[in-house]
Write a protein that holds these residues in place. Structure first.
Motif, mmCIF file in Angstrom:
data_model
loop_
_atom_site.group_PDB
_atom_site.id
_atom_site.type_symbol
_atom_site.label_atom_id
_atom_site.label_comp_id
_atom_site.label_asym_id
_atom_site.label_seq_id
_atom_site.Cartn_x
_atom_site.Cartn_y
_atom_site.Cartn_z
ATOM 1 N N SER A 138 2.007 8.606 -16.090
ATOM 2 C CA SER A 138 2.133 7.449 -15.195
ATOM 3 C C SER A 138 2.751 7.862 -13.869
ATOM 4 C CB SER A 138 3.002 6.369 -15.840
ATOM 5 O OG SER A 138 2.367 5.863 -16.986
ATOM 6 N N GLY A 139 3.771 8.733 -13.934
ATOM 7 C CA GLY A 139 4.390 9.216 -12.697
ATOM 8 C C GLY A 139 3.409 9.991 -11.850
ATOM 9 N N ASN A 140 2.606 10.817 -12.473
ATOM 10 C CA ASN A 140 1.601 11.588 -11.725
ATOM 11 C C ASN A 140 0.549 10.659 -11.116
ATOM 12 O OD1 ASN A 140 2.843 14.001 -12.308
ATOM 13 N ND2 ASN A 140 1.526 14.463 -14.069
ATOM 14 N N THR A 141 0.139 9.668 -11.914
ATOM 15 C CA THR A 141 -0.852 8.725 -11.396
ATOM 16 C C THR A 141 -0.269 7.943 -10.234
ATOM 17 O OG1 THR A 141 -1.787 8.493 -13.612
ATOM 18 C CG2 THR A 141 -2.348 6.796 -12.032
ATOM 19 N N LEU A 142 0.975 7.505 -10.377
ATOM 20 C CA LEU A 142 1.640 6.772 -9.304
ATOM 21 C C LEU A 142 1.793 7.648 -8.061
ATOM 22 C CD1 LEU A 142 2.995 4.114 -8.534
ATOM 23 C CD2 LEU A 142 5.133 5.055 -9.405
ATOM 24 N N ALA A 143 2.148 8.897 -8.263
ATOM 25 C CA ALA A 143 2.287 9.819 -7.127
ATOM 26 C C ALA A 143 0.938 10.020 -6.447
ATOM 27 C CB ALA A 143 2.856 11.152 -7.597
ATOM 28 N N ALA A 144 -0.125 10.102 -7.247
ATOM 29 C CA ALA A 144 -1.445 10.276 -6.672
ATOM 30 C C ALA A 144 -1.829 9.053 -5.863
ATOM 31 C CB ALA A 144 -2.477 10.537 -7.768
ATOM 32 N N TYR A 145 -1.538 7.841 -6.398
ATOM 33 C CA TYR A 145 -1.850 6.623 -5.659
ATOM 34 C C TYR A 145 -1.042 6.543 -4.364
ATOM 35 C CZ TYR A 145 -4.460 4.685 -9.619
ATOM 36 O OH TYR A 145 -5.373 4.453 -10.605
ATOM 37 N N ILE A 146 0.229 6.865 -4.454
ATOM 38 C CA ILE A 146 1.074 6.841 -3.246
ATOM 39 C C ILE A 146 0.566 7.853 -2.228
ATOM 40 C CG2 ILE A 146 3.392 7.349 -2.364
ATOM 41 C CD1 ILE A 146 4.502 6.118 -4.919
ATOM 42 N N GLY A 147 0.222 9.018 -2.737
ATOM 43 C CA GLY A 147 -0.316 10.037 -1.815
ATOM 44 C C GLY A 147 -1.604 9.585 -1.174
ATOM 45 N N GLU A 148 -2.454 8.968 -1.946
ATOM 46 C CA GLU A 148 -3.713 8.474 -1.407
ATOM 47 C C GLU A 148 -3.469 7.376 -0.384
ATOM 48 O OE1 GLU A 148 -7.660 6.230 -3.096
ATOM 49 O OE2 GLU A 148 -6.656 7.657 -4.439
ATOM 50 N N LEU A 149 -2.503 6.466 -0.688
ATOM 51 C CA LEU A 149 -2.161 5.414 0.263
ATOM 52 C C LEU A 149 -1.589 6.003 1.549
ATOM 53 C CD1 LEU A 149 -0.601 2.607 -1.949
ATOM 54 C CD2 LEU A 149 -2.684 2.480 -0.614
ATOM 55 N N GLU A 150 -0.723 6.981 1.418
ATOM 56 C CA GLU A 150 -0.158 7.626 2.610
ATOM 57 C C GLU A 150 -1.267 8.277 3.426
ATOM 58 O OE1 GLU A 150 2.830 10.369 1.334
ATOM 59 O OE2 GLU A 150 4.357 8.830 1.148
ATOM 60 N N ASP A 151 -2.170 8.891 2.726
ATOM 61 C CA ASP A 151 -3.283 9.562 3.413
ATOM 62 C C ASP A 151 -4.138 8.547 4.164
ATOM 63 O OD1 ASP A 151 -4.863 11.782 4.074
ATOM 64 O OD2 ASP A 151 -6.282 11.280 2.451
ATOM 65 N N ARG A 152 -4.404 7.394 3.560
ATOM 66 C CA ARG A 152 -5.186 6.359 4.223
ATOM 67 C C ARG A 152 -4.447 5.803 5.441
ATOM 68 N NH1 ARG A 152 -7.581 2.597 -0.586
ATOM 69 N NH2 ARG A 152 -8.934 4.144 -1.507
ATOM 70 N N LEU A 153 -3.144 5.596 5.226
ATOM 71 C CA LEU A 153 -2.353 5.081 6.348
ATOM 72 C C LEU A 153 -2.326 6.082 7.513
ATOM 73 C CD1 LEU A 153 0.677 3.404 4.567
ATOM 74 C CD2 LEU A 153 -1.133 2.288 5.839
ATOM 75 N N GLU A 154 -2.188 7.307 7.210
ATOM 76 C CA GLU A 154 -2.134 8.322 8.258
ATOM 77 C C GLU A 154 -3.494 8.453 8.939
ATOM 78 O OE1 GLU A 154 -0.688 11.913 6.529
ATOM 79 O OE2 GLU A 154 1.338 11.138 6.329
ATOM 80 N N ARG A 155 -4.541 8.306 8.179
ATOM 81 C CA ARG A 155 -5.862 8.395 8.796
ATOM 82 C C ARG A 155 -6.126 7.184 9.663
ATOM 83 N NH1 ARG A 155 -9.938 9.466 4.218
ATOM 84 N NH2 ARG A 155 -8.344 10.293 2.936
ATOM 85 N N ARG A 156 -5.616 6.103 9.183
ATOM 86 C CA ARG A 156 -5.800 4.917 9.972
ATOM 87 C C ARG A 156 -4.982 5.007 11.266
ATOM 88 N NH1 ARG A 156 -3.783 -0.547 7.632
ATOM 89 N NH2 ARG A 156 -2.487 -0.770 9.430
ATOM 90 N N ASP A 157 -3.829 5.562 11.207
ATOM 91 C CA ASP A 157 -2.999 5.723 12.393
ATOM 92 C C ASP A 157 -3.419 6.983 13.154
ATOM 93 O OD1 ASP A 157 -1.583 3.467 11.756
ATOM 94 O OD2 ASP A 157 0.046 4.543 10.758
#
Length: 173
Positions: A138-157
């Motif tokens: 669950s921690g790895n999945t959560l980290a992957a989701y957070i990383g993916e969200l950060e990546d989307r946010l950074e791409r958007r910015d």
């Protein structure tokens, strides 16, 4: 003393007193027929002699009966004592067997409890490992989701500052 014995002694003393008071009449000679001959003897002495003989036979019979009863009572008491000892030994043996049985049951119950405790400990360890694996996943999945969200946010910015974290990457505590 028993009442019967006292009565018997009193009766003997009264008879002896009666014979002593009438000794002259007891010793007076009388003609007696014996069937085939006649004899001149004191009738009172003959009767007194017969009374003494009957009394001696009675006393001998009483003595024999009492001694036989005493011997039988002693033999019965010995047999009863032997049977009581046998019963006591059998009871002690049953108590020993019961103690052995209870000890065996106690050991068996302790072994069952130890086996159950081992099984429970193994299941608890398995459950703990499974929960740890699930938490880590669950921690790895959560980290992957957070990383993916950060990546989307950074791409958007438009800013790319961190590498993308994949789902098989482990989080540090």
């Amino acid at each position: 003393m028993r009442i019967r014995t006292i009565v018997l002694i009193v009766a003997i003393v009264l008879m002896a007193g009666f014979a002593a008071l009438n000794l002259d009449e007891f010793t007076r000679p009388t003609l007696l027929s014996l069937g085939f001959t006649t004899v001149q003897v004191p009738l009172g002495m003959v009767m007194l002699l017969l009374l003494v003989v009957v009394l001696l036979v009675f006393l001998a019979t009483t003595l024999y009966i009492q001694s036989a009863h005493l011997i039988e009572t002693r033999q019965t008491a010995r047999e009863l004592h032997a049977q009581r000892e046998l019963a006591d030994k059998a009871e002690a043996s049953r108590f020993t067997e019961l103690r052995t049985y209870l000890e065996a049951q106690s050991v068996a119950a302790q072994q069952r409890e130890a086996a159950h405790a081992t099984v429970i400990a193994e299941r608890l360890a398995q459950n703990q490992q499974a929960i740890s694996a699930k938490v880590e996943q669950s921690g790895n999945t959560l980290a992957a989701y957070i990383g993916e969200l950060e990546d989307r946010l950074e791409r958007r910015d438009g800013v790319v500052s961190r590498p993308v974290v994949h789902s098989d990457t482990k989080l540090l505590p």
